[in-house]
Design a protein around this motif. Sequence first.
Motif, mmCIF file in Angstrom:
data_model
loop_
_atom_site.group_PDB
_atom_site.id
_atom_site.type_symbol
_atom_site.label_atom_id
_atom_site.label_comp_id
_atom_site.label_asym_id
_atom_site.label_seq_id
_atom_site.Cartn_x
_atom_site.Cartn_y
_atom_site.Cartn_z
ATOM 1 N N ILE A 61 26.844 17.846 28.914
ATOM 2 C CA ILE A 61 25.673 17.770 29.785
ATOM 3 C C ILE A 61 25.259 16.317 30.010
ATOM 4 C CG2 ILE A 61 23.229 18.347 30.010
ATOM 5 C CD1 ILE A 61 23.810 20.947 28.532
ATOM 6 N N THR A 62 25.236 15.532 28.927
ATOM 7 C CA THR A 62 24.875 14.117 29.046
ATOM 8 C C THR A 62 25.877 13.377 29.918
ATOM 9 O OG1 THR A 62 23.859 14.143 26.849
ATOM 10 C CG2 THR A 62 24.412 11.993 27.768
ATOM 11 N N ALA A 63 27.163 13.687 29.726
ATOM 12 C CA ALA A 63 28.212 13.032 30.512
ATOM 13 C C ALA A 63 28.054 13.335 31.998
ATOM 14 C CB ALA A 63 29.585 13.480 30.017
ATOM 15 N N LEU A 64 27.756 14.588 32.329
ATOM 16 C CA LEU A 64 27.567 14.969 33.731
ATOM 17 C C LEU A 64 26.348 14.277 34.328
ATOM 18 C CD1 LEU A 64 28.409 18.795 33.591
ATOM 19 C CD2 LEU A 64 29.766 16.976 34.669
ATOM 20 N N ASP A 65 25.276 14.191 33.541
ATOM 21 C CA ASP A 65 24.067 13.501 34.003
ATOM 22 C C ASP A 65 24.362 12.024 34.275
ATOM 23 O OD1 ASP A 65 22.560 15.785 33.856
ATOM 24 O OD2 ASP A 65 21.675 15.309 31.889
ATOM 25 N N LEU A 66 25.127 11.396 33.372
ATOM 26 C CA LEU A 66 25.480 9.993 33.551
ATOM 27 C C LEU A 66 26.337 9.795 34.802
ATOM 28 C CD1 LEU A 66 26.314 8.890 29.900
ATOM 29 C CD2 LEU A 66 24.499 7.944 31.341
ATOM 30 N N GLN A 67 27.312 10.665 34.973
ATOM 31 C CA GLN A 67 28.189 10.561 36.136
ATOM 32 C C GLN A 67 27.399 10.685 37.437
ATOM 33 O OE1 GLN A 67 31.600 13.120 36.030
ATOM 34 N NE2 GLN A 67 32.430 12.341 37.941
ATOM 35 N N GLU A 68 26.496 11.660 37.493
ATOM 36 C CA GLU A 68 25.679 11.846 38.688
ATOM 37 C C GLU A 68 24.787 10.624 38.935
ATOM 38 O OE1 GLU A 68 22.348 15.000 40.476
ATOM 39 O OE2 GLU A 68 23.286 15.342 38.526
ATOM 40 N N MET A 69 24.213 10.104 37.877
ATOM 41 C CA MET A 69 23.334 8.944 37.956
ATOM 42 C C MET A 69 24.098 7.722 38.494
ATOM 43 S SD MET A 69 21.272 7.238 34.756
ATOM 44 C CE MET A 69 21.001 8.892 34.102
ATOM 45 N N LEU A 70 25.299 7.512 37.967
ATOM 46 C CA LEU A 70 26.102 6.355 38.361
ATOM 47 C C LEU A 70 26.582 6.474 39.805
ATOM 48 C CD1 LEU A 70 28.195 5.976 35.097
ATOM 49 C CD2 LEU A 70 26.352 4.469 35.866
ATOM 50 N N GLU A 71 27.018 7.655 40.183
ATOM 51 C CA GLU A 71 27.518 7.849 41.545
ATOM 52 C C GLU A 71 26.393 7.735 42.569
ATOM 53 O OE1 GLU A 71 29.588 11.553 41.229
ATOM 54 O OE2 GLU A 71 31.422 10.613 40.438
ATOM 55 N N GLU A 72 25.189 8.180 42.210
ATOM 56 C CA GLU A 72 24.040 8.017 43.099
ATOM 57 C C GLU A 72 23.712 6.541 43.310
ATOM 58 O OE1 GLU A 72 20.787 10.206 41.513
ATOM 59 O OE2 GLU A 72 21.507 12.154 42.247
ATOM 60 N N ALA A 73 24.014 5.730 42.301
ATOM 61 C CA ALA A 73 23.775 4.285 42.399
ATOM 62 C C ALA A 73 24.907 3.561 43.136
ATOM 63 C CB ALA A 73 23.609 3.695 41.002
ATOM 64 N N GLY A 74 25.931 4.306 43.548
ATOM 65 C CA GLY A 74 27.027 3.721 44.307
ATOM 66 C C GLY A 74 28.239 3.325 43.502
#
Length: 244
Positions: free
Chosen positions: A14-27
């Motif tokens: 869950i944490t990994a998915l949250d991080l991935q989404e956060m990073l991709e939203e930042a470009g």
Amino acid sequence: MDRLKILVVEDNTITALDLQEMLEEAGHTVTAVARTFNEALKAVKTQPPDLALVDITLEDSAENGIETAREMLLMHRMPIIYLTADSDHDTFQAAKETMPAAYLLKPFRADELKLQIELAYHFFQVNQSADNPSADHLFLPIDKGYEKIALKDVLYLKADGAYVKIFLVSREQPYHISMNLRHLAQYFPPANFFRLSRSLLINLNYLERLERNYLYIIGHKTPIPIPATSRKELMKRLTVVRTK
């Protein structure tokens, strides 16, 4: 802000998915999500990242995040940002030995992480040039030793299977280095070198002639094709006088 290739080393799904989404939203681009020591090393070898986010506690791995980061840094230079719920003094001191760019305690805010990533990569680039007095030279693994070459003498690099051919101004035959071009390219400053394609890195100082689909390097009569996907970016790097 630079768009970075980031490796996430995190065993909580869950944490990994949250991080991935956060990073991709930042470009940014997430090169891989690794859960263990071995997965992390494989990810670095397959696609060297610009930066790594590393959870210190990896439950399913024989080595923790600090040991994983230490081994990754032997393979590839990059800033490390630790993510952990552990504020233990001994853990922090062990992490310090790997010279991390940041040490964030969970839970952290998305904005905080984005800022730390930007700062970490900025200072990494500054320190690479400022702290390295031999930045204009490299020692390459050649003939069971290391041979010094000047970056200004490199015409271009070409991937050749498991090897990279390095063509020099003063040398008729290229050097053959047993290495991945993606890994070797990080040692050639982007101010002078341009990644024309997955298999070619050229020194713009030796670009002699430019045509619609080809370019010519000084001392080499054979034209080099310009991929359509690279032409626009290449033209931005050059001062071109255009006809009206």
